[in-house]
Design a protein around this motif. Structure first.
Motif, PDB file in Angstrom:
ATOM      1  N   GLY A 182      -2.022 -14.898 -10.907  1.00  0.00           N
ATOM      2  CA  GLY A 182      -2.411 -13.714 -10.153  1.00  0.00           C
ATOM      3  C   GLY A 182      -1.279 -12.759  -9.833  1.00  0.00           C
ATOM      4  N   HIS A 183      -0.122 -12.932 -10.439  1.00  0.00           N
ATOM      5  CA  HIS A 183       1.029 -12.067 -10.174  1.00  0.00           C
ATOM      6  C   HIS A 183       1.335 -11.213 -11.395  1.00  0.00           C
ATOM      7  CE1 HIS A 183       1.853 -14.193  -6.440  1.00  0.00           C
ATOM      8  NE2 HIS A 183       1.685 -15.332  -7.104  1.00  0.00           N
ATOM      9  N   ARG A 184       2.195 -10.219 -11.188  1.00  0.00           N
ATOM     10  CA  ARG A 184       2.660  -9.362 -12.278  1.00  0.00           C
ATOM     11  C   ARG A 184       4.114  -9.690 -12.567  1.00  0.00           C
ATOM     12  NH1 ARG A 184      -0.517  -5.189 -13.707  1.00  0.00           N
ATOM     13  NH2 ARG A 184      -2.343  -4.855 -12.405  1.00  0.00           N
ATOM     14  N   TYR A 185       4.473  -9.643 -13.853  1.00  0.00           N
ATOM     15  CA  TYR A 185       5.833  -9.949 -14.272  1.00  0.00           C
ATOM     16  C   TYR A 185       6.260  -8.997 -15.381  1.00  0.00           C
ATOM     17  CZ  TYR A 185       4.877 -14.446 -12.033  1.00  0.00           C
ATOM     18  OH  TYR A 185       4.546 -15.420 -11.132  1.00  0.00           O
ATOM     19  N   THR A 186       7.564  -8.780 -15.473  1.00  0.00           N
ATOM     20  CA  THR A 186       8.105  -8.066 -16.632  1.00  0.00           C
ATOM     21  C   THR A 186       8.107  -9.040 -17.809  1.00  0.00           C
ATOM     22  OG1 THR A 186      10.393  -8.739 -16.231  1.00  0.00           O
ATOM     23  CG2 THR A 186       9.642  -6.697 -15.155  1.00  0.00           C
ATOM     24  N   ALA A 187       8.431  -8.540 -19.001  1.00  0.00           N
ATOM     25  CA  ALA A 187       8.508  -9.401 -20.180  1.00  0.00           C
ATOM     26  C   ALA A 187       9.562 -10.490 -19.998  1.00  0.00           C
ATOM     27  CB  ALA A 187       8.813  -8.565 -21.419  1.00  0.00           C
ATOM     28  N   ALA A 188      10.570 -10.221 -19.172  1.00  0.00           N
ATOM     29  CA  ALA A 188      11.630 -11.198 -18.913  1.00  0.00           C
ATOM     30  C   ALA A 188      11.260 -12.186 -17.811  1.00  0.00           C
ATOM     31  CB  ALA A 188      12.926 -10.466 -18.553  1.00  0.00           C
ATOM     32  N   GLY A 189      10.046 -12.052 -17.242  1.00  0.00           N
ATOM     33  CA  GLY A 189       9.604 -12.980 -16.213  1.00  0.00           C
ATOM     34  C   GLY A 189       9.983 -12.606 -14.794  1.00  0.00           C
ATOM     35  N   VAL A 190      10.433 -11.367 -14.585  1.00  0.00           N
ATOM     36  CA  VAL A 190      10.792 -10.905 -13.244  1.00  0.00           C
ATOM     37  C   VAL A 190       9.523 -10.512 -12.492  1.00  0.00           C
ATOM     38  CG1 VAL A 190      12.018  -9.113 -11.953  1.00  0.00           C
ATOM     39  CG2 VAL A 190      13.058 -10.108 -14.001  1.00  0.00           C
ATOM     40  N   PRO A 191       9.318 -11.040 -11.276  1.00  0.00           N
ATOM     41  CA  PRO A 191       8.143 -10.655 -10.492  1.00  0.00           C
ATOM     42  C   PRO A 191       8.189  -9.164 -10.139  1.00  0.00           C
ATOM     43  CG  PRO A 191       9.339 -12.477  -9.449  1.00  0.00           C
ATOM     44  CD  PRO A 191      10.170 -11.990 -10.579  1.00  0.00           C
ATOM     45  N   VAL A 192       7.001  -8.543 -10.093  1.00  0.00           N
ATOM     46  CA  VAL A 192       6.925  -7.102  -9.855  1.00  0.00           C
ATOM     47  C   VAL A 192       5.888  -6.782  -8.782  1.00  0.00           C
ATOM     48  CG1 VAL A 192       6.393  -4.848 -10.892  1.00  0.00           C
ATOM     49  CG2 VAL A 192       7.579  -6.590 -12.237  1.00  0.00           C
ATOM     50  N   CYS A 193       6.294  -5.942  -7.835  1.00  0.00           N
ATOM     51  CA  CYS A 193       5.383  -5.331  -6.874  1.00  0.00           C
ATOM     52  C   CYS A 193       5.003  -3.964  -7.434  1.00  0.00           C
ATOM     53  CB  CYS A 193       6.081  -5.161  -5.521  1.00  0.00           C
ATOM     54  SG  CYS A 193       5.187  -4.076  -4.376  1.00  0.00           S
ATOM     55  N   VAL A 194       3.729  -3.605  -7.351  1.00  0.00           N
ATOM     56  CA  VAL A 194       3.283  -2.315  -7.882  1.00  0.00           C
ATOM     57  C   VAL A 194       2.764  -1.378  -6.797  1.00  0.00           C
ATOM     58  CG1 VAL A 194       2.827  -3.182 -10.206  1.00  0.00           C
ATOM     59  CG2 VAL A 194       1.011  -3.256  -8.480  1.00  0.00           C
ATOM     60  N   HIS A 195       3.112  -1.666  -5.539  1.00  0.00           N
ATOM     61  CA  HIS A 195       2.705  -0.826  -4.418  1.00  0.00           C
ATOM     62  C   HIS A 195       3.912  -0.504  -3.544  1.00  0.00           C
ATOM     63  CE1 HIS A 195      -1.156  -3.062  -5.317  1.00  0.00           C
ATOM     64  NE2 HIS A 195      -1.484  -1.799  -5.515  1.00  0.00           N
ATOM     65  N   PRO A 196       4.793   0.376  -4.005  1.00  0.00           N
ATOM     66  CA  PRO A 196       6.003   0.671  -3.224  1.00  0.00           C
ATOM     67  C   PRO A 196       5.693   1.178  -1.818  1.00  0.00           C
ATOM     68  CG  PRO A 196       5.739   2.246  -5.021  1.00  0.00           C
ATOM     69  CD  PRO A 196       4.706   1.183  -5.213  1.00  0.00           C
ATOM     70  N   HIS A 197       4.608   1.926  -1.662  1.00  0.00           N
ATOM     71  CA  HIS A 197       4.260   2.449  -0.343  1.00  0.00           C
ATOM     72  C   HIS A 197       3.858   1.336   0.623  1.00  0.00           C
ATOM     73  CE1 HIS A 197       0.501   2.131  -2.564  1.00  0.00           C
ATOM     74  NE2 HIS A 197      -0.125   2.080  -1.399  1.00  0.00           N
ATOM     75  N   LYS A 198       3.366   0.223   0.108  1.00  0.00           N
ATOM     76  CA  LYS A 198       2.964  -0.886   0.981  1.00  0.00           C
ATOM     77  C   LYS A 198       4.146  -1.734   1.424  1.00  0.00           C
ATOM     78  CE  LYS A 198      -1.798  -1.500  -0.520  1.00  0.00           C
ATOM     79  NZ  LYS A 198      -2.770  -2.487  -1.007  1.00  0.00           N
ATOM     80  N   VAL A 199       5.155  -1.864   0.567  1.00  0.00           N
ATOM     81  CA  VAL A 199       6.310  -2.695   0.929  1.00  0.00           C
ATOM     82  C   VAL A 199       7.441  -1.881   1.538  1.00  0.00           C
ATOM     83  CG1 VAL A 199       5.846  -4.589  -0.652  1.00  0.00           C
ATOM     84  CG2 VAL A 199       7.270  -2.687  -1.406  1.00  0.00           C
ATOM     85  N   ARG A 230      14.344  -1.252 -10.209  1.00  0.00           N
ATOM     86  CA  ARG A 230      14.489  -2.509 -10.959  1.00  0.00           C
ATOM     87  C   ARG A 230      15.583  -3.326 -10.284  1.00  0.00           C
ATOM     88  NH1 ARG A 230      11.489  -2.264 -16.271  1.00  0.00           N
ATOM     89  NH2 ARG A 230      10.484  -0.269 -16.061  1.00  0.00           N
ATOM     90  N   TYR A 231      15.259  -3.777  -9.095  1.00  0.00           N
ATOM     91  CA  TYR A 231      16.228  -4.460  -8.243  1.00  0.00           C
ATOM     92  C   TYR A 231      16.732  -5.759  -8.866  1.00  0.00           C
ATOM     93  CZ  TYR A 231      14.417  -1.060  -4.962  1.00  0.00           C
ATOM     94  OH  TYR A 231      14.039   0.119  -4.372  1.00  0.00           O
ATOM     95  N   LYS A 232      15.850  -6.546  -9.441  1.00  0.00           N
ATOM     96  CA  LYS A 232      16.240  -7.806 -10.088  1.00  0.00           C
ATOM     97  C   LYS A 232      16.673  -7.553 -11.529  1.00  0.00           C
ATOM     98  CE  LYS A 232      16.358 -12.336 -10.875  1.00  0.00           C
ATOM     99  NZ  LYS A 232      17.370 -13.194 -10.331  1.00  0.00           N
ATOM    100  N   THR A 233      15.864  -6.811 -12.269  1.00  0.00           N
ATOM    101  CA  THR A 233      16.121  -6.601 -13.684  1.00  0.00           C
ATOM    102  C   THR A 233      17.471  -5.944 -13.942  1.00  0.00           C
ATOM    103  OG1 THR A 233      13.760  -6.436 -14.149  1.00  0.00           O
ATOM    104  CG2 THR A 233      15.251  -5.491 -15.784  1.00  0.00           C
TER     105      THR A 233
END
Length: 133
Positions: free
Chosen positions: A44-61, A67-70
């Motif tokens: 149930g999560h989103r990831y980049t091709a490299a397996g980095v977790p991604v949030c897609v709601h910047p206004h919520k967080v 690309r803080y991790k990438t």
């Protein structure tokens, strides 16, 4: 493991947001869902091709897209004070109450520096007290 970036049930981030599992710098934030961060139906999560977790709601967080991790993008926060001191209380309230934990401290520090520069007639401490109540 370090503490999650977002904690507490009252924050508007999604329940499955990586910000609830990882500290700042350990996940990326995208502007919106995209093919660059597909949804994984297994967990149930989103990831980049490299397996980095991604949030897609910047206004919520309360984080700008990055690309803080990438890429190791450093986190910065920038207040954009209104043109008028009459609009300051509402602006600060909205910014402070939508900020994620950790960001709030940075916003308060920046407000303490910027408000006297932009609005020398405003009592910074009182403005921040009103914003945080």
């Amino acid at each position: 493991m370090a503490d999650a970036f977002v904690t507490g049930g009252e924050h508007p981030s999604c329940g499955i947001c990586p910000s609830r599992r990882f500290p700042l710098g350990e996940f990326d934030v995208f502007e919106r869902p995209s093919v660059d961060c597909p949804f994984d139906p297994v967990d149930g999560h989103r990831y980049t091709a490299a397996g980095v977790p991604v949030c897609v709601h910047p206004h919520k967080v309360g984080l700008p897209p990055g690309r803080y991790k990438t890429d190791g993008t450093p986190f910065t926060v920038e207040l954009k004070l209104p043109d008028s001191p009459a609009a300051l209380d509402a602006y600060l309230y909205e910014v402070m109450h939508s900020a994620a934990p950790g960001v709030l401290e940075l916003l308060i520090e920046q407000a303490a520096e910027e408000i006297p520069r932009v609005f020398p007639q405003v009592d910074v401490l009182q403005a921040l007290r009103r914003a945080l109540n």
